[in-house]
Design a protein around this motif. Structure first.
Motif, PDB file in Angstrom:
ATOM      1  N   ASP A 210     -16.135 -98.070  -0.759  1.00 55.10           N
ATOM      2  CA  ASP A 210     -14.846 -97.412  -0.986  1.00 55.10           C
ATOM      3  C   ASP A 210     -14.848 -95.966  -0.514  1.00 55.10           C
ATOM      4  N   LEU A 211     -16.033 -95.434  -0.201  1.00 63.47           N
ATOM      5  CA  LEU A 211     -16.140 -94.048   0.247  1.00 63.47           C
ATOM      6  C   LEU A 211     -16.161 -93.929   1.769  1.00 63.47           C
ATOM      7  N   ALA A 212     -16.191 -95.056   2.464  1.00 65.07           N
ATOM      8  CA  ALA A 212     -16.416 -95.032   3.907  1.00 65.07           C
ATOM      9  C   ALA A 212     -15.369 -94.216   4.659  1.00 65.07           C
ATOM     10  N   HIS A 213     -14.126 -94.258   4.221  1.00 68.57           N
ATOM     11  CA  HIS A 213     -13.059 -93.545   4.932  1.00 68.57           C
ATOM     12  C   HIS A 213     -12.519 -92.363   4.139  1.00 68.57           C
ATOM     13  N   LEU A 214     -13.255 -91.942   3.133  1.00 68.23           N
ATOM     14  CA  LEU A 214     -12.832 -90.815   2.318  1.00 68.23           C
ATOM     15  C   LEU A 214     -12.952 -89.517   3.123  1.00 68.23           C
ATOM     16  N   ARG A 215     -11.957 -88.685   3.034  1.00 67.48           N
ATOM     17  CA  ARG A 215     -11.988 -87.383   3.706  1.00 67.48           C
ATOM     18  C   ARG A 215     -12.203 -86.315   2.638  1.00 67.48           C
ATOM     19  N   SER A 216     -13.447 -85.943   2.461  1.00 67.84           N
ATOM     20  CA  SER A 216     -13.789 -84.969   1.434  1.00 67.84           C
ATOM     21  C   SER A 216     -14.256 -83.674   2.083  1.00 67.84           C
ATOM     22  N   LEU A 232     -31.763 -97.010   2.083  1.00 71.46           N
ATOM     23  CA  LEU A 232     -31.243 -95.878   2.853  1.00 71.46           C
ATOM     24  C   LEU A 232     -30.088 -96.274   3.770  1.00 71.46           C
ATOM     25  N   ASP A 233     -30.240 -97.371   4.480  1.00 71.17           N
ATOM     26  CA  ASP A 233     -29.195 -97.750   5.439  1.00 71.17           C
ATOM     27  C   ASP A 233     -27.858 -98.026   4.753  1.00 71.17           C
ATOM     28  N   SER A 234     -27.876 -98.428   3.491  1.00 67.59           N
ATOM     29  CA  SER A 234     -26.637 -98.780   2.799  1.00 67.59           C
ATOM     30  C   SER A 234     -25.772 -97.560   2.481  1.00 67.59           C
ATOM     31  N   VAL A 235     -26.345 -96.354   2.544  1.00 68.61           N
ATOM     32  CA  VAL A 235     -25.548 -95.158   2.227  1.00 68.61           C
ATOM     33  C   VAL A 235     -25.140 -94.383   3.473  1.00 68.61           C
ATOM     34  N   VAL A 236     -25.681 -94.745   4.617  1.00 68.79           N
ATOM     35  CA  VAL A 236     -25.313 -94.062   5.861  1.00 68.79           C
ATOM     36  C   VAL A 236     -23.840 -94.321   6.165  1.00 68.79           C
ATOM     37  N   GLY A 237     -23.105 -93.277   6.510  1.00 72.15           N
ATOM     38  CA  GLY A 237     -21.675 -93.393   6.800  1.00 72.15           C
ATOM     39  C   GLY A 237     -20.796 -93.289   5.575  1.00 72.15           C
TER      40      GLY A 237
END
Length: 326
Positions: A210-216, A232-237
């Motif tokens: 749900d954070l993939a397209h968040l503009r923070s 690690l790979d699951s949090v990239v992007g």
């Protein structure tokens, strides 16, 4: 021939430690001692309760590998002998300490690091209502870097209250997975306006997509979603930073490998700790020498510490002395 001894120690907190998941008034840690002749290496791990780990389970896991360890298992062997967690962290730390004392070469020298100097560490303010967090921030208003535990509704009011009494402090925030159902982007912009420079783990582990397209405007850091290199790979992007903790990674050996792998993927690093004594934070100090942020205040949150503890002065934590570790 080595001998392995492991036990559980309990430490009370200085005051109730409150986060979004609940309140702690004490912590159980696993202490490992490895003796080789006259040389003693020590390590400590805090079981991560939200992963289902607990002190008795860690103690049992250490018993299951005692024969291999006493026969000479290395830190590299531990990566296959034990899963990531408190047991492996305590044992890995004890091996680092034993090796340093046996060789006469400090851990930082073995790692090729420069002479360690005092390091800025965050100081944690527990979750509470705005007035309570404001009062605590006023008490520690001279600290340079405050970490604010958040809990969802009312978080902007909490941070604004702290900012009123700590106008010059740097602020980082830890939502501890509590922002489900909230407008995360609006919260990030609101916290940015209050000068918050990092936000940890807004959503539960497993909801990171749900954070993939968040503009923070504020970098997000993965904590509960990131344990060791396997995750690690699951949090990239989805995150721009990771919070590396030795108890999650299963020791300094894996933590250093994780920090290197994160850098290759363009992720920034924060090194944190669980509620723990100076014995556990000492190895984390050297991991934090590779990090943008250090959150190593665990011993400050306890009512008592180990003998020969880490020194804290102002907003800094000092490197460990040989009598403590490494």
């Amino acid at each position: 021939m080595r001998t392995l001894f492991a036990t559980i120690d309990r430490f009370a907190t200085r005051q109730p430690f409150v986060i979004a998941r609940g309140t702690k008034t004490d912590v159980e840690v696993v202490r490992v001692e490895l003796r080789q002749g006259e040389i003693l290496g020590r390590g400590e791990g805090t079981p991560i309760y939200y992963l289902g780990d607990h002190a008795l389970a860690a103690l049992a896991a250490l018993g299951q590998v005692q024969a291999e360890v006493e026969a000479g298992a290395t830190r590299a062997d531990l990566l296959d002998l034990l899963p990531a967690g408190a047991a492996r962290n305590a044992l890995d730390s004890a091996l680092w300490d034993l090796e340093a004392k046996a060789s006469g070469v400090r851990v930082w020298q073995r790692l090729g690091l420069p002479q360690p100097r005092p390091m800025l560490t965050a100081y944690t303010i527990s979750l509470g209502d705005p007035a309570t967090m404001e009062s605590e921030a006023r008490r520690v208003s001279g600290r340079e870097l405050l970490k604010l535990k958040l809990g969802g509704e009312g978080d902007l009011d909490r941070v604004a209250a702290v900012r009123r009494v700590a106008p010059h402090a740097r602020l980082i925030a830890d939502a501890n997975q509590s922002w489900t159902g909230l407008d995360i982007e609006a919260l990030c912009h609101g916290l940015h306006a209050l000068g918050v420079e990092l936000i940890e783990q807004p959503l539960p582990a497993g909801a990171d997509s749900d954070l993939a397209h968040l503009r923070s405007p504020v970098p997000l850091a993965a904590d509960e979603s990131l344990h060791d290199r396997t995750s690690l790979d699951s949090v990239v992007g989805r995150y721009r930073m990771i919070n590396v903790k030795l108890d999650k990674a299963g020791g300094l050996t894996e933590a250093l490998a994780l920090i290197h792998a994160a850098g290759q993927r363009g992720l920034g690093v924060m090194v944190g700790c669980m509620l723990s004594t100076s014995l556990a934070v000492a190895p984390a100090f050297f991991a934090a020498m590779h990090a943008a942020y250090a959150d190593l205040d665990g011993p400050l949150l306890l009512a008592r510490d180990r003998a020969c503890p880490l020194a804290f002065s102002g907003s800094d934590v000092h490197p460990p002395e040989p009598a403590l570790w490494g």
